[in-house]
Design a protein around this motif. Structure first.
Motif, short mmCIF file in Angstrom:
data_model
loop_
_atom_site.label_atom_id
_atom_site.label_comp_id
_atom_site.label_asym_id
_atom_site.label_seq_id
_atom_site.Cartn_x
_atom_site.Cartn_y
_atom_site.Cartn_z
N LEU A 62 127.87 50.78 60.41
CA LEU A 62 127.92 49.32 60.49
C LEU A 62 129.23 48.84 61.10
O LEU A 62 129.49 47.64 61.16
N THR A 96 132.77 40.46 56.80
CA THR A 96 132.43 41.83 56.41
C THR A 96 131.53 41.82 55.19
O THR A 96 130.52 42.54 55.13
N GLN A 98 129.47 39.49 54.23
CA GLN A 98 128.14 39.03 54.62
C GLN A 98 127.36 40.09 55.39
O GLN A 98 126.17 40.29 55.16
N ARG A 99 128.05 40.79 56.30
CA ARG A 99 127.38 41.84 57.09
C ARG A 99 126.87 42.94 56.16
O ARG A 99 125.76 43.44 56.31
N GLU A 102 123.83 41.85 54.13
CA GLU A 102 122.60 41.90 54.92
C GLU A 102 121.95 43.28 54.91
O GLU A 102 120.77 43.42 55.16
#
Length: 114
Positions: A62, A96, A98-99, A102
């Motif tokens: 990621l 970061t 939030q990513r 997800e």
């Protein structure tokens, strides 16, 4: 009887942040910003190094650099924490978080003492 065995102790030099408040208004999405300072993000704590290494690899895919910190609790139990940081930019920290959310990865944001 199982919960005491699963407790993870955080060293005193780090202060975990209080959980973000849940908005009472369904239309409200704004969260309180992080205060200035240095932060560490913990993306998991695992009993085995292999599990921690898998999480580290997932984070790398990621685009998030992390490291594994081994800690011994009560002089007999070793845990492997997957840590990101230290970080200072609140916008980068939130992006970061939030990513990772997800991708169903919850993180603990820890403010480091100055």
């Amino acid at each position: 009887s199982l919960l005491p065995d699963l407790e993870v102790v955080i060293p005193e030099r780090e202060q975990p942040l209080a959980p973000r408040p849940v908005p009472t208004d369904p239309g409200a999405t704004e969260e309180a910003p992080l205060a200035a300072g240095q932060y560490m993000m913990q993306a998991g704590s695992f009993r085995t190094h292999a599990d921690a290494d898998r999480r580290k690899a997932t984070l790398a895919l990621l685009g998030v650099e992390s490291r594994i910190q081994e800690v011994t609790i009560d002089n007999d139990e070793t845990w492997h924490r997957v840590r990101i940081g230290p970080l200072e930019d609140p916008e980068h920290i939130e992006a970061t978080r939030q990513r990772l959310a997800e991708h169903d990865i919850d993180v603990l944001i820890i403010r480091l003492r100055e």
